[in-house]
Design an enzyme around this catalytic site. Structure first.
Site, PDB file in Angstrom:
ATOM      1  N   TYR A 142       0.827  -1.200  -0.014  1.00 42.73           N
ATOM      2  CA  TYR A 142      -0.076  -0.023   0.013  1.00 42.73           C
ATOM      3  C   TYR A 142       0.849   1.576  -0.084  1.00 42.73           C
ATOM      4  CZ  TYR A 142      -3.458   3.282   1.546  1.00 42.73           C
ATOM      5  OH  TYR A 142      -4.491   4.482   1.565  1.00 42.73           O
ATOM      6  N   ASP A 237       9.339   2.771  -0.128  1.00 41.09           N
ATOM      7  CA  ASP A 237       8.303   3.508   0.569  1.00 41.09           C
ATOM      8  C   ASP A 237       8.311   3.050   2.185  1.00 41.09           C
ATOM      9  OD1 ASP A 237       5.872   4.184   1.915  1.00 41.09           O
ATOM     10  OD2 ASP A 237       4.582   3.453   0.754  1.00 41.09           O
ATOM     11  N   LYS A 265       3.790   8.795   9.158  1.00 42.82           N
ATOM     12  CA  LYS A 265       3.765   7.957  10.296  1.00 42.82           C
ATOM     13  C   LYS A 265       4.590   8.617  11.439  1.00 42.82           C
ATOM     14  CE  LYS A 265       0.907   4.575   8.462  1.00 42.82           C
ATOM     15  NZ  LYS A 265       0.847   4.169   6.892  1.00 42.82           N
TER      16      LYS A 265
HETATM   17  C1  LIG Z   1       0.363   4.421   5.731  1.00 44.25           C
HETATM   18  C2  LIG Z   1       1.034   4.164   4.521  1.00 44.25           C
HETATM   19  C3  LIG Z   1       0.752   5.043   3.438  1.00 44.25           C
HETATM   20  C4  LIG Z   1      -0.104   6.251   3.336  1.00 44.25           C
HETATM   21  O1  LIG Z   1       0.345   7.057   4.528  1.00 44.25           O
HETATM   22  P1  LIG Z   1      -1.035   8.005   4.814  1.00 44.25           P
HETATM   23  O2  LIG Z   1      -0.330   9.191   5.738  1.00 44.25           O
HETATM   24  O3  LIG Z   1      -2.135   7.538   5.305  1.00 44.25           O
HETATM   25  O4  LIG Z   1      -1.382   8.705   3.564  1.00 44.25           O
HETATM   26  C5  LIG Z   1       1.603   4.902   2.512  1.00 44.25           C
HETATM   27  N1  LIG Z   1       2.795   3.619   2.274  1.00 44.25           N
HETATM   28  C6  LIG Z   1       2.717   3.120   3.375  1.00 44.25           C
HETATM   29  C7  LIG Z   1       3.797   1.839   3.520  1.00 44.25           C
HETATM   30  C8  LIG Z   1       1.712   3.139   4.422  1.00 44.25           C
HETATM   31  O5  LIG Z   1       2.021   2.127   5.420  1.00 44.25           O
END
Ligand SMILES: *Cc1c(COP(=O)(O)O)cnc(C)c1O
Length: 424
Positions: A142, A237, A265
């Site tokens: 994601y 990511d 995060k």
């Molecule tokens: C949470 C998450 C996102 C998205 O971040 P948001 O602050 O919710 O937009 C993107 N990549 C990874 C790996 C994530 O865990």
């Protein structure tokens, strides 16, 4: 009706599904979400004044626990100086310098207000820099909810069983190539088939959005090699893993450097923050230096910056925190393995640092297909059993657990004891 129930009933009248982010609705595990009134350290208190031991930590940011005092104090001081200026501040440079001192391979970094924006922008930079359009992502990973990424996504998409997202045009989805996580062969085939057309490979170097899944030996190294050979931008990511697994994130723990890295995060300590950064020659494509436009009214917001800066400073100056977190998480993993073995419940607990997840299966879980094949009805039962016992786990088998360092061994022992009382 409990306070939680009546709040949910009211919320559903005004907010789609009663929530501002889908996984919170508890749909996958059935039942009603709890509404949080307050949080401190490792504990949450819901609208009915019931207390929970928290294993979500706001999906990662609260790595040192909720309402962490230095962060609260720093926010309070900044608020009195104004909450947003729409003009640069010294704090943004201090934040960039601090991040660069903690993570490898970041020459320039731009702040955003979410992980979604960070990933969306990093992809745009990769496309602008290479002049190519297609990119590869992995099933069950994601990268936020920008259109291009909403193909075979993890997290809430996996939880709700949505694999084709309404509203994403076929034209956009056509540039998104997907491969199975941990399957280098598929990536090689795509790289060959679309030679000269692929701008980027984006990957969660350690996956957390299909439960926690670790890269098999050689996978990430193999991606690095393909990117080098084919002039493809490798994007890690690290929205989940950044500042969580180690000071330097997964780049540090895996000993592989990306070309661009995205953060979110933990970087905002619970305020809305994301960031993308990387090698100078690539990041120089970003406006106003280059032609890749990217902006944000609240990007680099002073309240968010001081919160993140304060948390990252503590992580930077006390790296023992990561050892403590890993020790706690390993303890929990080992004890839970024993508990489930005694019950003859087959379980696969993947863990690294302070991330882990419980998959009910006799086999290994190395990709999204494996995660889907687990006994997810049993997870649902386990989730509710634990919730009643006052243990707040992610309400989906497709989400990682995030431990925070405010958790005590007494909290972990309570969690283990509650699991002992579980009957399948
Ligand atoms: C949470 C998450 C996102 C998205 O971040 P948001 O602050 O919710 O937009 C993107 N990549 C990874 C790996 C994530 O865990």
């Amino acid at each position: 009706m409990s306070a939680n129930e009546s709040l949910f009933t009211e919320a559903q009248k005004h907010i789609p599904g009663g929530v501002n982010s889908p996984v919170r609705a508890f749909k996958n595990v059935s039942g009603n979400p709890i509404f949080i009134k307050k949080a401190k350290g490792a504990y949450l208190t819901d609208a009915d004044d019931k207390e929970y031991i928290d294993f979500i930590a706001s999906w990662g940011p609260m790595i040192l626990g909720h309402a962490h005092e230095p962060v609260v104090k720093a926010i309070q001081e900044q608020v009195l100086l104004g909450t947003s200026y729409g003009a640069p501040t010294e704090l943004e440079t201090k934040m960039a310098v601090l991040i660069k001192s903690m993570v490898a391979n970041v020459d320039l970094i731009r702040m955003t207000s979410s992980g979604t924006e960070a990933c969306m922008s990093a992809l745009r930079v990769a496309r602008g820099y290479t002049g190519k359009n297609k990119f590869i992502k992995f099933d069950g990973c994601y990268h936020g909810h920008a259109d291009a990424f909403l193909v075979k996504g993890g997290s809430g998409m996996a939880t709700l069983g949505i694999q084709t997202v309404a509203g994403v045009s076929e034209a956009v989805a056509a540039d998104t190539l997907t491969a199975a996580y941990n399957n280098l062969e598929e990536v090689k085939q795509l790289a060959e088939k679309y030679r000269g057309e692929i701008a980027a490979i984006i990957v969660e170097p350690i996956a957390g959005n299909m439960g926690c899944i670790l890269p098999v030996r050689g996978f990430i190294e193999g991606l690095r090699k393909i990117c080098d050979e084919e002039n493809i931008v490798l994007i890690f990511d690290e929205v989940m893993t950044g500042f969580r697994l180690a000071k330097g994130g997964a780049q540090q723990t895996l000993h592989v450097n990306a070309d661009l890295v995205t953060y979110g995060k933990v970087i905002g300590a619970g305020l809305p923050v994301g960031a993308f950064g990387g090698k100078r020659h690539i990041m120089e494509s970003v406006a106003p230096l280059g032609k890749v436009y990217q902006a944000g009214t609240l990007s680099g917001n002073p309240v968010a910056m001081i919160a993140g800066y304060t948390l990252l400073s503590e992580l930077n100056s006390n790296p023992k925190i990561y050892d403590e977190l890993a020790a706690k998480t390993t303890y929990l993993k080992n004890e839970l393995e024993t508990v489930f073995a005694e019950k003859n419940i087959p379980v696969c607990i993947n863990q690294t640092g302070s991330m882990m997840s419980v998959h009910f299966t006799a086999g290994a879980v190395n990709n999204f297909e494996d995660a889907v094949a687990c006994d997810n009805d049993l997870f649902k039962k386990y989730f509710h059993h634990m919730l009643i016992a006052g243990i707040y786990l992610p309400p989906s088998p497709y989400e990682s657990w995030f431990l925070n360092n405010a958790l005590s061994y007494t909290d972990l022992d309570k969690t283990i004891a509650a699991s002992k009382n579980f009957t399948a």
